[in-house]
Design an enzyme around this catalytic site. Structure first.
Site, PDB file in Angstrom:
ATOM      1  N   LYS A 179       3.963 -20.271  29.704  1.00  0.00           N
ATOM      2  CA  LYS A 179       3.752 -20.840  31.032  1.00  0.00           C
ATOM      3  C   LYS A 179       3.229 -19.747  31.947  1.00  0.00           C
ATOM      4  CE  LYS A 179       6.098 -22.761  35.100  1.00  0.00           C
ATOM      5  NZ  LYS A 179       7.361 -23.208  35.713  1.00  0.00           N
ATOM      6  N   GLU A 183      13.245 -24.196  47.622  1.00  0.00           N
ATOM      7  CA  GLU A 183      13.881 -23.607  46.438  1.00  0.00           C
ATOM      8  C   GLU A 183      14.780 -22.419  46.764  1.00  0.00           C
ATOM      9  OE1 GLU A 183      12.673 -22.111  41.924  1.00  0.00           O
ATOM     10  OE2 GLU A 183      11.138 -22.816  43.310  1.00  0.00           O
ATOM     11  N   GLY A 229       8.419 -28.517  37.686  1.00  0.00           N
ATOM     12  CA  GLY A 229       8.033 -29.889  37.413  1.00  0.00           C
ATOM     13  C   GLY A 229       7.964 -30.645  38.722  1.00  0.00           C
ATOM     14  N   SER A 230       6.751 -31.075  39.099  1.00  0.00           N
ATOM     15  CA  SER A 230       6.551 -31.650  40.434  1.00  0.00           C
ATOM     16  C   SER A 230       5.607 -32.838  40.382  1.00  0.00           C
ATOM     17  CB  SER A 230       5.973 -30.598  41.391  1.00  0.00           C
ATOM     18  OG  SER A 230       6.762 -29.438  41.417  1.00  0.00           O
ATOM     19  N   GLU A 233       8.268 -27.605  31.039  1.00  0.00           N
ATOM     20  CA  GLU A 233       8.074 -26.572  32.064  1.00  0.00           C
ATOM     21  C   GLU A 233       9.397 -26.198  32.709  1.00  0.00           C
ATOM     22  OE1 GLU A 233       5.871 -26.070  36.404  1.00  0.00           O
ATOM     23  OE2 GLU A 233       5.248 -27.703  35.063  1.00  0.00           O
ATOM     24  N   ALA A 244       9.592 -20.044  37.328  1.00  0.00           N
ATOM     25  CA  ALA A 244       9.151 -21.088  38.252  1.00  0.00           C
ATOM     26  C   ALA A 244       8.005 -20.614  39.134  1.00  0.00           C
ATOM     27  CB  ALA A 244      10.328 -21.551  39.120  1.00  0.00           C
ATOM     28  N   ARG A 284       5.639 -22.855  50.071  1.00  0.00           N
ATOM     29  CA  ARG A 284       5.375 -23.729  51.229  1.00  0.00           C
ATOM     30  C   ARG A 284       5.370 -22.883  52.493  1.00  0.00           C
ATOM     31  NH1 ARG A 284       7.101 -27.954  47.900  1.00  0.00           N
ATOM     32  NH2 ARG A 284       6.469 -26.892  45.987  1.00  0.00           N
ATOM     33  N   GLY A 299       0.907 -23.197  44.589  1.00  0.00           N
ATOM     34  CA  GLY A 299       0.727 -22.892  43.174  1.00  0.00           C
ATOM     35  C   GLY A 299       1.150 -24.051  42.304  1.00  0.00           C
TER      36      GLY A 299
END
Length: 454
Positions: free
Chosen positions: A165, A215, A232-233, A259, A322, A366, A380
């Protein structure tokens, strides 16, 4: 005194910065720091194994001991100056070999965000309520086609390396017709994202780092530690039925589950040897923001060594898969090759800690940098083998909306960045790869197996 030691000396601050304000708010608590007693503007890590003895002091010490030694010494000076329980507040960049910006404020207050939020998000100024500035120019780095090309490059590397990843990011540069009224902007950001980790810090460059991160990297209270990684979004929808369907699809997505699992297993490996107890749910749950759905896993543990501070542990975890990828070191090298800009504080961590080692640190996402009429926003997307380049671009579009909505700016983010090149390049610390090198890199996968095994 050697150059590294000279660079690590604390920075005393003159009286003209006495009114500097630092703000971090979460559902757990809010911190407002005022004035600058002292600053640490130095890297957490050396990035050079040959300097281990300088930073660690002893063979075998971790290379960030020097940074934390400096912080402890600064806390001691603050106590001697009459600050009973000093705190440190600020930001650590994505690349910990770049200088962090940590401030010990002259004074501070801790408050409940739910009870005290209004005084800190006033929408009025002396001139009255500010209006949203008009967008003059915009530029995406990279622009859409190069971003999608970079996604393909990263996927190609998975078959030639141990990387599973990598998080690819982009920067959206905006030039406005006037400076942003930051009080108004921050109030909107909080109102639109009431459950986020809100932060507003002045940086040594003169810019302000402002954001609403969903987060939590780490919170420590005594021996108890908490982290809540997201990976994961999916973009939220205006229609209720469609929005529910999107959330359900996210929970059923094999790509997003994979992920997310990479992130959780890496954090498990990091925390297990440091905790006497560790609780990790078997499966993720859904978290929502105003613009996104996320897969979320809340984790809690008990430190085996209660002397380990929140910032020491946060620096061990950072950057998690992440925000970087997996394995971390190889993914970070790939990111440096592919991305056409320096992330700086984006993807870093923001928060605070006290002299007892308690505190809270969130991931710097963000968010944006604000300097007069110029704004730099960041987003990202986590790239795995099953990623689709167009979908990953659209994910970054959705994440940028958090800041754009608060700005009140209607940016046409599908515009080709090459057509809006009026933004000053001096505002961006350019990556060592120029556009030609990036294009060549996108055609040639990077074999990182030897680097990972080493």
């Amino acid at each position: 005194m050697n150059e590294l030691a000279e660079a690590a000396e604390f920075k005393g601050v003159d009286s003209e910065l006495a009114n500097a304000e630092y703000l971090f708010m979460s559902s757990h608590c809010g911190i407002r720091g005022n004035g600058i007693f002292e600053q640490l503007l130095l890297p957490v890590k050396s990035g050079d194994k040959s300097h281990q003895w300088i930073l660690g002091g002893k063979d075998g010490d971790s290379d960030n001991d020097f940074f934390h030694h400096k912080l402890r010494a600064a806390f001691q000076r603050a106590r001697q100056a009459g600050i009973a329980n000093p705190i440190a507040i600020g930001a650590i960049p994505f690349d910990q070999t770049q200088p962090a910006e940590i401030t010990i404020p002259c004074s501070y207050e801790i408050f409940s965000r739910s009870l005290r939020i209004k005084p800190f998000i006033a929408v009025k100024t002396k001139q009255g309520e500010c209006k949203s500035p008009r967008l003059l120019h915009q530029k995406s780095l990279p622009e859409k086609q190069r971003f999608k090309q970079a996604v393909k490059q990263i996927i190609a590397n998975f078959s030639l390396s141990d990387i599973r990843k990598a998080v690819l990011s982009r920067m959206l540069e905006l030039e406005l017709d006037g400076p942003v009224c930051l009080n108004t902007f921050f109030s909107r950001l909080v109102a639109l994202n009431p459950s986020a980790y809100h932060f507003r810090f002045p940086l040594s460059s003169g810019a302000q780092l402002i954001g609403a991160s969903p987060e939590l990297l780490l919170r420590r209270q005594g021996a108890q530690v908490y982290t809540n990684p997201l990976a994961g979004s999916a973009k939220r929808q205006g229609d209720t039925a469609m929005d529910k369907k999107v959330s359900e699809n996210l929970t059923e997505s094999a790509k997003d589950a994979y992920e997310h699992r990479l992130v959780i297993e890496d954090i498990r490996a990091q925390l297990t040897p440091l905790c006497s107890e560790l609780s990790i749910p078997d499966s993720p749950q859904l978290m929502q923001t105003s613009t996104m759905w996320h897969l979320s896993t809340p984790i809690c543990g008990t430190l085996a060594n209660p002397d380990m501070t929140v910032l020491q542990l946060a620096c061990r975890l950072h950057p998690t898969p992440a925000l970087c990828g997996f394995p971390t070191e190889a993914a970070q090298k790939l990111i440096q090759l592919v991305e056409p800009f320096d992330r700086g504080m984006f993807g870093g961590i923001v928060g605070w800690c006290d002299a007892q080692g308690n505190g809270e640190w969130a991931v710097a996402i963000r968010c944006g940098l604000f300097s007069g009429r110029r704004v730099q926003l960041f987003a990202g997307a986590g790239i795995v083998a099953d990623s689709d380049p167009e979908s990953e671009w659209q994910e970054t579009q959705a994440k940028l909306k958090t800041m754009l909505n608060a700005l009140g700016v209607d940016a046409d983010m599908e515009t080709d960045g090459e057509k809006a090149d009026v933004i000053g390049e001096g505002n961006v610390r350019a990556n060592k790869n120029n556009s030609g090198e990036i294009a060549r890199a996108a055609r040639k996968p990077l074999d990182t197996r030897s680097e990972v095994s080493a």
